[in-house]
Design a protein around this motif. Structure first.
Motif, short mmCIF file in Angstrom:
data_model
loop_
_atom_site.label_atom_id
_atom_site.label_comp_id
_atom_site.label_asym_id
_atom_site.label_seq_id
_atom_site.Cartn_x
_atom_site.Cartn_y
_atom_site.Cartn_z
N GLY A 181 -12.16 -45.54 26.36
CA GLY A 181 -13.46 -45.76 25.74
C GLY A 181 -14.67 -45.43 26.58
O GLY A 181 -15.80 -45.73 26.18
N LYS A 182 -14.48 -44.79 27.74
CA LYS A 182 -15.63 -44.39 28.56
C LYS A 182 -16.31 -43.16 27.97
O LYS A 182 -17.50 -42.94 28.19
CB LYS A 182 -15.18 -44.13 29.99
CG LYS A 182 -14.69 -45.38 30.71
CD LYS A 182 -14.21 -45.06 32.12
CE LYS A 182 -13.66 -46.30 32.80
NZ LYS A 182 -13.13 -46.00 34.15
N LEU A 189 -4.95 -40.84 21.73
CA LEU A 189 -4.56 -41.14 23.11
C LEU A 189 -4.35 -42.62 23.41
O LEU A 189 -3.81 -42.96 24.47
CB LEU A 189 -5.64 -40.62 24.07
CG LEU A 189 -5.95 -39.12 24.03
CD1 LEU A 189 -7.16 -38.81 24.90
CD2 LEU A 189 -4.75 -38.31 24.48
N GLU A 190 -4.75 -43.50 22.50
CA GLU A 190 -4.83 -44.91 22.83
C GLU A 190 -3.51 -45.54 23.26
O GLU A 190 -3.52 -46.53 24.00
CB GLU A 190 -5.41 -45.70 21.65
CG GLU A 190 -4.61 -45.60 20.36
CD GLU A 190 -5.31 -46.32 19.22
OE1 GLU A 190 -6.34 -46.97 19.49
OE2 GLU A 190 -4.84 -46.21 18.07
N ARG A 207 -15.29 -35.62 8.25
CA ARG A 207 -14.84 -34.65 9.24
C ARG A 207 -13.77 -35.27 10.13
O ARG A 207 -12.78 -34.64 10.47
CB ARG A 207 -16.03 -34.20 10.09
CG ARG A 207 -15.68 -33.03 11.01
CD ARG A 207 -16.88 -32.66 11.83
NE ARG A 207 -16.61 -31.47 12.60
CZ ARG A 207 -17.30 -31.10 13.66
NH1 ARG A 207 -18.29 -31.84 14.07
NH2 ARG A 207 -17.00 -30.00 14.32
N PHE A 208 -13.99 -36.51 10.53
CA PHE A 208 -13.00 -37.21 11.35
C PHE A 208 -11.67 -37.31 10.62
O PHE A 208 -10.61 -37.04 11.18
CB PHE A 208 -13.52 -38.60 11.71
CG PHE A 208 -12.43 -39.52 12.23
CD1 PHE A 208 -11.93 -39.35 13.51
CD2 PHE A 208 -11.89 -40.52 11.43
CE1 PHE A 208 -10.94 -40.17 14.00
CE2 PHE A 208 -10.90 -41.34 11.91
CZ PHE A 208 -10.41 -41.16 13.20
N VAL A 209 -11.71 -37.69 9.34
CA VAL A 209 -10.48 -37.83 8.56
C VAL A 209 -9.74 -36.51 8.47
O VAL A 209 -8.52 -36.44 8.65
CB VAL A 209 -10.80 -38.38 7.14
CG1 VAL A 209 -9.56 -38.32 6.26
CG2 VAL A 209 -11.31 -39.80 7.23
N PRO A 259 -13.85 -40.53 18.14
CA PRO A 259 -12.76 -41.24 17.46
C PRO A 259 -11.44 -40.49 17.38
O PRO A 259 -10.37 -41.08 17.52
CB PRO A 259 -13.33 -41.50 16.06
CG PRO A 259 -14.81 -41.52 16.25
CD PRO A 259 -15.09 -40.51 17.32
N VAL A 260 -11.49 -39.16 17.16
CA VAL A 260 -10.24 -38.38 17.06
C VAL A 260 -9.46 -38.48 18.36
O VAL A 260 -8.24 -38.74 18.37
CB VAL A 260 -10.54 -36.91 16.72
CG1 VAL A 260 -9.27 -36.08 16.79
CG2 VAL A 260 -11.15 -36.80 15.33
#
Length: 238
Positions: free
Chosen positions: A80-81, A91-92, A7-9, A85-86
């Motif tokens: 990371g609070k 946003l990283e 699902r993430f992919v 993963p998406v």
């Protein structure tokens, strides 16, 4: 676990394809439009057109929420609070200033919202949810939701979110995350304190009642609260 990975992919790939398609289409015309609407196109893959909420019952409405709240959540996902993963992957590498711009864009959106989906809850459960939202439960020490989230439940400036127009599954997921300690806000974490006093039946009742309410025509957040809140909260600054 494997299904969650797939699902993430799919979601991450879809988001990237939206960004790529927008850029490629514009490139074919010899110009890439540098607008905030074009740059946040990936967001609406999950959050729905103009951020009005996803159709699968899980992704929340982000349109019209207080900009300070949206900004705080973007920062939390990036740093990371909050863990998803998406969101983290998207946003990283974004700056604080860019996240503020995104937050303000969606806060300014006030599209017409679809009718709420029925939850098939029984009348007694819905009445319990209504009482919790409007009156709380003094015996358990649970304040009314409207005391902070506004009488119309559309949120309060600058950083208290609206709870109206959110899917039931999303509400259950987020309240449940506070219950088991996987979601946190700045200390003192008033939501964590409140949720720990709620039973599983209380959580289901409140989520069910909220998700069945129509978003009002004027869904803008209420002005900042000038009186003392029921509990001290540490996540109210934008």
């Amino acid at each position: 676990m494997l299904s969650k990975c797939f699902r993430f992919v799919r979601l991450f790939t879809a988001s990237c394809l939206v960004l790529t398609a927008g850029i490629s289409s514009a490139a074919d015309e010899g110009k890439v439009p540098d607008t905030i609407a074009q740059r946040v196109a990936a967001c609406v893959v999950c959050h729905g057109k103009e951020g009005r909420a996803g159709s699968d019952g899980y992704y929340p409405r982000i349109a019209g929420k207080p900009a300070g709240y949206l900004y705080n959540q973007l920062i939390n996902f990036r740093d990371g609070k909050r863990t998803y993963p998406v969101m983290t992957a998207m946003l990283e590498n974004m700056s604080d200033a860019y996240l503020r711009e995104i937050a303000q864009y969606f806060s300014d959106q006030h599209p017409p919202y679809p009718e709420p989906q029925p939850t098939q809850s029984n009348p007694a459960e819905l009445e319990r949810g209504r009482l919790l939202v409007h009156h709380g439960d003094k015996e358990k020490g649970i304040p009314a939701c409207v005391a902070c989230h506004s009488a119309k439940m559309t949120g309060t400036a600058p950083a208290i979110p609206g709870l109206i127009g959110l899917p039931r599954d999303y509400l259950l997921g987020q309240i449940g995350a506070w219950k088991i300690g996987t979601r946190h806000a700045a200390k003192p974490d008033c939501m964590a304190d409140i949720v720990m006093k709620m039973s599983a039946a209380d959580i289901t009742a409140a989520a069910s009642w909220l998700s069945e309410q129509r978003v009002p025509a004027d869904a803008t957040p209420a002005p900042a609260i000038t009186t003392k809140l029921p509990l001290e909260c540490g996540n109210l600054a934008p």
